[in-house]
Write an enzyme that holds these catalytic residues in place. Structure first.
Site, PDB file in Angstrom:
ATOM      1  N   CYS A  37       0.834  -1.210   0.000  1.00 26.66           N
ATOM      2  CA  CYS A  37       0.000   0.000   0.000  1.00 26.66           C
ATOM      3  C   CYS A  37       0.866   1.255   0.000  1.00 26.66           C
ATOM      4  O   CYS A  37       0.499   2.271  -0.609  1.00 26.66           O
ATOM      5  CB  CYS A  37      -0.958  -0.009   1.181  1.00 26.66           C
ATOM      6  N   HIS A  59      -1.728   0.883   7.566  1.00 29.17           N
ATOM      7  CA  HIS A  59      -2.109   0.911   6.166  1.00 29.17           C
ATOM      8  C   HIS A  59      -1.849   2.314   5.622  1.00 29.17           C
ATOM      9  O   HIS A  59      -2.077   3.315   6.303  1.00 29.17           O
ATOM     10  CB  HIS A  59      -3.590   0.548   6.023  1.00 29.17           C
TER      11      HIS A  59
END
Length: 1196
Positions: free
Chosen positions: A212, A457
């Site tokens: 990510c 994330h």
């Protein structure tokens, strides 16, 4: 329709008023804008008459939707009654008004709603309500309350409602609706079946595992459109995307421009040199950013875009020290790609910039030694000379906590503005200050980290153009966001006091944790006067022609593949095999088999491949058979049989059963579906031609002299018999198709020992009661063999068995589709040019089972002592058995490069290292377990100056060379004989490092084990005596070496008196220069590094010399200079001494235990003996990666 929907009750002209206002029943959401509101009351007149499981209310128009209520009076799988609310979009009418069409299937409506029940005529006092909110759409049409109220609570009075909600069976149901504006189009969206391209015009990247952070950075670069054009200008037309970072990046950028679906980054990460482990390792974004820029900058050299990255991303800052009282300044100008700004205890970006350029006053004991002016009061600081057009700001959300010896994340609130003026931070007189707009920067991107230090994330907020529209790029999803979502929600959140946290609801606490752990990590600002240029749209004209062509072709192929996939159920692919293919096939099984680990393409020339045709499944079998005969050159009226082939449990593909007889008028799909349950997108057929059967050919050879026949079937003979069979035999003599229930079709192979080939000879029709000897007679006559033939059955890979002489086929379990092979004897002499040579068919089968292809290339010259520099350089491929001995493998490689095999060193290359094959090894030992053709590593060879057997008796040594500090080192690898002495090794080291004779004579070598000092290496010490677990260090240390040479071998005679004088500050008088004298020029003590606990050692342990008469401050400064750490960091180290007296060891602290004046009187030389210790208590700032981490790299 109305009756089917069980519509009951009526809608009152005026909704009833319960005891609470609209805003109380349905409180407004913060930060949500109302489009319109409405309410209605559904009057039920006889609750007790309800007998059906569900009922609907009449519909009421609110906004663009007609709303109704769905009631489950007896509950919806529970005890309470259930209410659901549903909006229904109206049909769309054309402008003329008389034409209508169904509503847009992508309709949606975001609404708050409440459903209230009340007692008719007493609505203001006896009522109950419940509220919710939902995003209604065509796939999620209703929402509500599965357990709205218990049925008894509805019917009977209770403590909550003194009166029943029912008044003589009547009940009022009032619905409150607030329709909200949805400026981003994704309010309360669950993102199921969400199409980013359709909604936003943009697509994202798929997450490979933990990429990510990479996806976020790539999107940021993609929307820095000037940078995208620079990347497109890098010449890459001759590159491969798997090995070229610029080409893979160009392809990724262009695919983002044109793709309708999320992209994967596999091609890009392969170009980085990453494997699956890297894809599941979350690296630091800043580290990735810098490495990627370095690789691109290197690739841009000597191209039209050389230096353009610097113009785009690089600014300049000046570090200075300026004297206050004299006219002197020392300064250094440096480039920066990004800025790391402090976050801790700062409120926002402006404070961070002010903190960055904050001036440090150097006075008192910290005065600056100015050249020609001596010690002076001075100001030390940093000022910016220029900022780049694209400014990357790294916010230091992650910091190392020395108290806990771990990284922590700073989650406190930290604000950043939409626009920032950087002029206060630029040096006066700078060219950038002359243009006011050049100092104004607008925010373009916000890279966000959600989570904590161990888990988290990344996603990014980006303003793609000059307009004020923000989007969130979250891996494969992209959606519009509000400015509050782009800014405020990424500021982080200050920690609340415990009492506030304890009073939170569960939902409030979850929101608090999410807000606190979600914060900006990197900011991208664009210079205002360059913004139009930086964000100018990129068109196909900017993209390299080869990228347009390649990607365009790939898109077309993908579309064609998808089309074929949609139509696949209509067609099937048939692979038609014949004896002509069989006699040319060399390998296991009857024909090429994809189920096996390896192919045999190198041993075949293509003639073994079947005829492949694509037909509709509805084709008539008669027509199919005629088409195949025409393709093969077989007369249409010729009697042949078509066999279905099928996979056996052992993964072989063999003849199984006849296809439907051509005289039956049946479709292909019907005959296949009779016995095949699964879908048949392709299948294999074998064409049996009875006139090519071996027994018939043997008779033909005896009776027909005019037919050219060289013992074996070949293409010429097969074509001749297909065309002109009746010229050689009468029509009645042509062999007939035999009944499969009584006869079996088997295949015969022969292994030619001289040629080292195992090829098909043909097929034979047998009966179960025939013996193997009858086959032996036919083949002996046909091939002219005199020796005894021994048959084997080829069962599958790795399994072939001898068939006993005289055995019946039924006894040997030989049936249709089986393969019988035998060995064609060769000459008694082994051919010199054939290696490796397999003298028997059994050994050859083993080779076929385990053969692999190795790709060899010459290893890059390492400069190592025993590696020949000018050896032949070749790249080649060889097929060998996986169990080949090293000597045989080296012999084959040696033949290719014309080098004596004894001097070859071979390596297997894996992503985690290069592994040298041992002279007594087997190749299989260096292959992954259960390997296949896609898992064979590349191999390299080196030519040695000595035989490999001698080389293997050399000892590999990792040597750590320290040039000017004990923090940084260079690691060298040596291969030396085990009896090599330290003195001999020093000569090798001198050559390696180009040391002068004087420097070589002043090198001190020592060993550490588990971060503890072990011993000094004497010149006559053999490396055989050094434990393999020891780390070997070396540094030019003339003073330490001289002292060591003086005390080597001497007994410890130093007095232990006065040593207890170091016990505590109140005994400091004993620490002044004492009476202990020595005739030595100095003493050697061992310096050990640790953190908090003596067992928690780290770093390099080394020797340090104590100078007679030197007071502790001078000793400490000398230790600081030798250690190599910066002044500020070294000042944080806590120093102690460790004293050994007999069997007693004591640790005496120095740092913090004495005043500066007391320390000035301490002379460590007088109070310590040789081999005592100095302890340095500080964190391991250079600790290696944890066991689960992988270092970041991108191959160059």
């Amino acid at each position: 329709m109305e009756a089917e929907r069980n519509i009951i009750g009526t809608i009152l002209e005026e909704p009833v008023e319960i005891g609470e206002a609209f805003e109380v029943v349905l409180p407004e959401f913060e930060d949500q804008e109302t489009l319109l509101e409405g309410k209605f009351t559904w009057a039920l007149t006889d609750w007790y008459a309800l007998t059906e499981p569900k009922y609907y209310s009449p519909r009421v128009q609110i906004g663009d939707f007609q709303w109704d209520v769905l009631l489950f009076p007896f509950g919806n799988h529970n005890k309470g009654i259930a209410f659901y609310l549903a909006p229904h979009p109206s049909d769309v009418t054309d402008g003329e008004g008389d034409q209508s069409r169904p509503p847009n299937p992508d309709w949606h409506c975001c609404a708050q709603f409440a459903i209230a029940i009340s007692r008719p005529k007493d609505d203001a006092h006896t009522f109950y309500s419940n509220k919710s909110h939902h995003r209604f759409n065509s796939g999620d049409t209703d929402w509500g309350f599965a357990n709205y109220i218990d049925l008894n609570a509805l019917k009977y009075p209770s403590k909550v409602a003194p009166k029943s909600y029912l008044n003589e069976g009547c009940l009022n149901v009032t619905v409150y609706v607030r329709i909200l504006k949805d400026p981003t189009g994704v309010l309360w969206h669950n993102f199921m079946n969400y199409d980013s391209k359709k909604v936003t015009g943009y697509v994202g990247f798929k997450n490979q595992g933990a990429t990510c952070y990479l996806n976020s950075l790539l999107q940021s670069y993609f929307f820095t459109k000037y940078f995208r054009r620079l990347v497109y200008e890098i010449p890459t037309d001759m590159d491969s995307p798997n090995n070229s970072v610029p080409l893979a990046l160009q392809r990724a950028f262009y695919q983002l421009q044109v793709s309708n679906e999320p992209l994967d980054t596999l091609e890009l990460t392969r170009s980085f040199g990453w494997d699956n482990g890297d894809a599941f390792t979350q690296h630091d974004v800043q580290e990735l950013n810098r490495i990627l820029m370095d690789r691109l900058e290197n690739r841009m050299k000597e191209t039209p875009v050389e230096g353009k990255l610097n113009e785009l991303f690089v600014g300049k800052m000046k570090s200075y020290i300026k004297c206050i009282n004299v006219d002197y300044e020392s300064s250094r100008v440096e480039d920066f790609w990004d800025l790391q700004l402090n976050v801790k205890n700062l409120k926002g970006l402006e404070e961070s910039f002010s903190n960055y350029i904050e001036i440090e006053l150097m006075n008192g004991e910290n005065q600056y030694a100015a050249q020609d002016y001596g010690l002076q009061d001075a100001e030390k600081g940093v000022i910016f000379e220029s900022f780049p057009p694209v400014l990357h700001l790294q916010l230091k959300r992650f910091e190392y906590d020395f108290n806990y010896d771990q990284l922590i994340k700073i989650n406190d609130r930290y604000e950043f503005p939409e626009t920032i003026d950087v002029s206060p931070y630029i040096e006066k007189g700078s060219e950038q200050l002359s243009n006011k707009e050049a100092c104004i920067y607008n925010l373009h991107g916000v890279l966000v980290h959600a989570g904590d230090i161990s888990t988290g994330h990344y996603y990014t907020m980006i303003r793609p153009g000059v307009s004020d529209e923000w989007y969130r790029f979250d891996d494969d999803k992209v959606w519009r966001v509000t400015k509050k979502q782009a800014f405020d929600e990424n500021f982080g959140l200050d920690r609340l006091i415990d009492d506030q946290i304890r009073n939170m609801t569960r939902e409030q606490y979850q929101d608090y944790i999410l807000a606190r752990h979600t914060s900006a990590y990197m900011l991208v600002y664009l210079r205002k006067d360059k913004e139009q240029e930086l964000l100018q749209p990129v068109s196909d004209a900017d993209v390299p022609a080869h990228i347009l062509e390649r990607v365009g072709k790939e898109i077309e192929e993908k579309q064609q593949h998808e089309k074929e996939g949609r139509e696949a159920h209509l067609y099937c692919t048939i692979r038609v095999h014949t004896i002509k293919n069989f006699i040319h096939y060399e390998g296991l099984d009857t024909f090429p088999n994809e189920n096996f680990k390896f192919s045999y393409e190198d041993r075949n020339d293509g003639r073994e491949q079947p005829l492949t045709i694509k037909v509709e499944k509805s084709i008539n079998v008669n027509d199919l058979c005629d088409d195949i005969k025409n393709e093969l050159g077989i007369p249409v009226d010729r009697d042949v049989r078509f066999w279905k082939m099928a996979s056996r449990q052992n993964n072989t593909i063999r003849v199984a059963e006849p296809l439907a007889s051509p005289d039956k008028n049946i479709r292909l799909e019907e005959t296949l579906e009779q016995n095949v349950e699964e879908s048949f997108s392709y299948f294999d057929l074998f064409v049996e031609e009875p006139y090519l059967e071996l027994e018939f050919l043997n008779q033909l050879k005896k009776t027909t002299k005019s037919l050219k026949f060289d013992d074996k079937l070949d293409d010429e003979l097969i074509d001749e018999l297909r065309r002109n069979l009746l010229e050689y035999v009468g029509i009645d003599d042509i062999p007939k198709i035999q009944e499969p229930s009584t006869h079996n079709l088997i295949f015969i192979k022969g292994f030619d020992v001289d040629k080292q080939k195992l090829l098909g000879l043909g097929h034979k029709i047998i009966t179960p009661l025939q013996t193997i000897d009858e086959l032996k007679v036919i083949l002996s006559e046909l091939l002219g063999l005199s020796d005894t033939i021994q048959f084997r059955e080829e069962i599958n890979m790795g399994n072939s068995l001898d068939i006993p002489d005289g055995c019946q086929f039924c006894t040997a379990e030989i049936s249709t589709g089986d393969i019988v092979s035998f060995e064609i004897p060769g000459s008694s002499n082994v051919p010199d040019d054939v290696f490796p040579f397999h003298p028997t068919i059994g050994e050859f089968y083993t080779y076929l089972e385990h053969r692999i292809k190795l790709r060899f290339s010459k290893a890059a010259y390492s400069g190592e002592e025993y590696v020949a520099k000018d050896s032949p350089s070749k790249t080649f491929e060889i097929w060998v058995c996986a169990y080949i001995a090293y000597a045989d493998l080296a012999r084959i490689v040696g033949q290719f490069i014309e080098v004596d095999a004894a001097y070859l060193k071979l390596f297997a290359l894996y992503s985690n290292g290069r592994y040298a094959l041992k002279s007594n090894s087997i190749l299989n030992e260096f292959l992954i377990k259960d390997f296949n053709c896609y898992m064979i590593p590349p191999f390299e060879y080196e030519v040695l100056s000595i035989p490999l057997v001698e080389f293997e008796h050399l000892r590999p040594i990792k040597f750590y060379w320290l040039s000017n500090s004990y923090i940084h080192f260079q690691c060298f690898e040596f291969e030396i004989p085990v009896m090599c002495s330290v003195d001999q090794f020093l000569k090798k080291l001198q050559a390696k490092l180009s040391l002068s004779n004087e420097d070589k004579d002043n090198v001190l070598l020592w060993t550490n084990n588990n971060f503890k000092f072990q011993s000094v290496l004497e010149p006559d010490t053999a490396f055989k005596q050094i434990p393999k677990s020891s780390l070997i260090f070396g540094r030019i240390l003339p003073a330490e070496l001289a002292i060591h040479q003086q005390i080597t071998g001497a007994n410890r005679t130093d007095s232990d008196n006065d040593r207890d004088g170091l016990a505590s500050p109140d005994q400091d008088a004993s620490l002044s220069s004492g009476s202990l004298q020595s005739n030595q020029v100095g003493k050697l003590v061992v310096v050990t590094q640790f953190f908090k606990d003596l067992e928690n050692r780290h770093g390099i342990s080394f020797l340090f010399n104590l100078v007679p008469g030197e007071h502790f401050p001078e000793t400490k400064e000398r230790l600081h200079n030798k250690f190599g750490l910066g002044q500020k960091e070294f000042a944080k180290i806590k120093l102690s001494v460790i004293l050994v007296s007999g069997h007693r060891t004591s640790v005496k602290p120095l740092t913090g235990a004495y005043t500066p004046e007391e320390l000035k009187r301490i002379v460590l030389y007088d109070k310590m003996n040789n081999w005592d210790g100095i302890l340095m208590d500080h964190p391991d700032r250079l600790r290696s990666h944890a066991g689960g981490d992988r270092p970041m790299f991108i191959k160059n």
